[in-house]
Design a protein around this motif. Structure first.
Motif, mmCIF file in Angstrom:
data_model
loop_
_atom_site.group_PDB
_atom_site.id
_atom_site.type_symbol
_atom_site.label_atom_id
_atom_site.label_comp_id
_atom_site.label_asym_id
_atom_site.label_seq_id
_atom_site.Cartn_x
_atom_site.Cartn_y
_atom_site.Cartn_z
ATOM 1 N N LEU A 183 0.848 -0.987 0.131
ATOM 2 C CA LEU A 183 0.130 -0.075 0.102
ATOM 3 C C LEU A 183 0.752 1.114 0.001
ATOM 4 O O LEU A 183 1.797 1.456 0.617
ATOM 5 N N PRO A 184 0.534 2.298 -0.745
ATOM 6 C CA PRO A 184 1.413 3.506 -0.674
ATOM 7 C C PRO A 184 1.021 3.943 0.495
ATOM 8 O O PRO A 184 -0.040 4.126 1.192
ATOM 9 N N ASP A 226 -4.691 8.133 4.587
ATOM 10 C CA ASP A 226 -6.044 8.604 4.358
ATOM 11 C C ASP A 226 -6.837 7.760 5.235
ATOM 12 O O ASP A 226 -8.050 7.991 5.867
ATOM 13 N N THR A 227 -6.640 6.274 5.411
ATOM 14 C CA THR A 227 -7.349 5.193 5.882
ATOM 15 C C THR A 227 -7.305 5.548 7.469
ATOM 16 O O THR A 227 -8.235 5.501 8.260
ATOM 17 N N GLU A 283 -10.488 7.912 19.150
ATOM 18 C CA GLU A 283 -10.034 6.673 20.111
ATOM 19 C C GLU A 283 -9.397 5.783 19.457
ATOM 20 O O GLU A 283 -8.322 5.257 19.965
ATOM 21 N N ASP A 284 -9.849 5.289 18.239
ATOM 22 C CA ASP A 284 -8.755 4.215 17.408
ATOM 23 C C ASP A 284 -7.639 4.497 17.021
ATOM 24 O O ASP A 284 -6.579 3.895 17.096
ATOM 25 N N GLN A 285 -7.539 6.052 16.563
ATOM 26 C CA GLN A 285 -6.129 6.618 16.253
ATOM 27 C C GLN A 285 -5.207 6.614 17.515
ATOM 28 O O GLN A 285 -4.187 6.318 17.249
ATOM 29 N N GLU A 286 -5.936 6.990 18.537
ATOM 30 C CA GLU A 286 -4.944 6.900 19.703
ATOM 31 C C GLU A 286 -4.531 5.596 20.187
ATOM 32 O O GLU A 286 -3.333 5.318 20.518
ATOM 33 N N ARG A 287 -5.347 4.522 19.859
ATOM 34 C CA ARG A 287 -5.090 3.047 20.261
ATOM 35 C C ARG A 287 -3.911 2.711 19.111
ATOM 36 O O ARG A 287 -2.945 2.150 19.716
ATOM 37 N N LEU A 288 -4.108 3.083 18.117
ATOM 38 C CA LEU A 288 -3.078 2.789 17.041
ATOM 39 C C LEU A 288 -1.814 3.560 17.240
ATOM 40 O O LEU A 288 -0.702 2.843 16.994
#
Length: 65
Positions: free
Chosen positions: A8-9, A15-16, A23-28
Motif C-alpha cells: 500500500l502506498p 487516508d485510512t 479513540e482508534d487513532q490513539e489506540r493505533l
C-alpha cells in the motif's frame, strides 16, 4: 499462522488512518509507539500513587473560569 503482505502506498495508509475515530487513532498510536505507551503507563501509575498519598488536587478546588 499464515502471513499476509500488502503493498500500500503511504498516502493510502494515512487516508485510512484519518477515517478512524479519535479513540482508534490513539489506540493505533500507542500500539505502534510502545515507548510512549510505557511512559504513559508510568505517568498514570505515578499519578495514582500521588492521589492515594493525598498529594493530588481535586477538580473542585481548581479555579477555572
Amino acid at each position: 499462522m499464515p502471513q499476509i503482505t500488502l503493498d500500500l502506498p503511504f498516502e493510502k495508509i494515512v487516508d485510512t488512518v484519518k477515517r478512524l475515530s479519535e479513540e482508534d487513532q490513539e489506540r493505533l498510536f500507542f500500539a505502534i509507539n510502545e515507548d510512549y505507551a510505557r511512559a504513559l503507563g508510568k505517568m498514570r501509575d505515578e499519578a495514582w500513587k500521588e492521589h492515594q498519598a493525598g498529594d493530588s488536587t481535586s477538580l473542585e478546588s481548581l479555579d477555572v473560569e
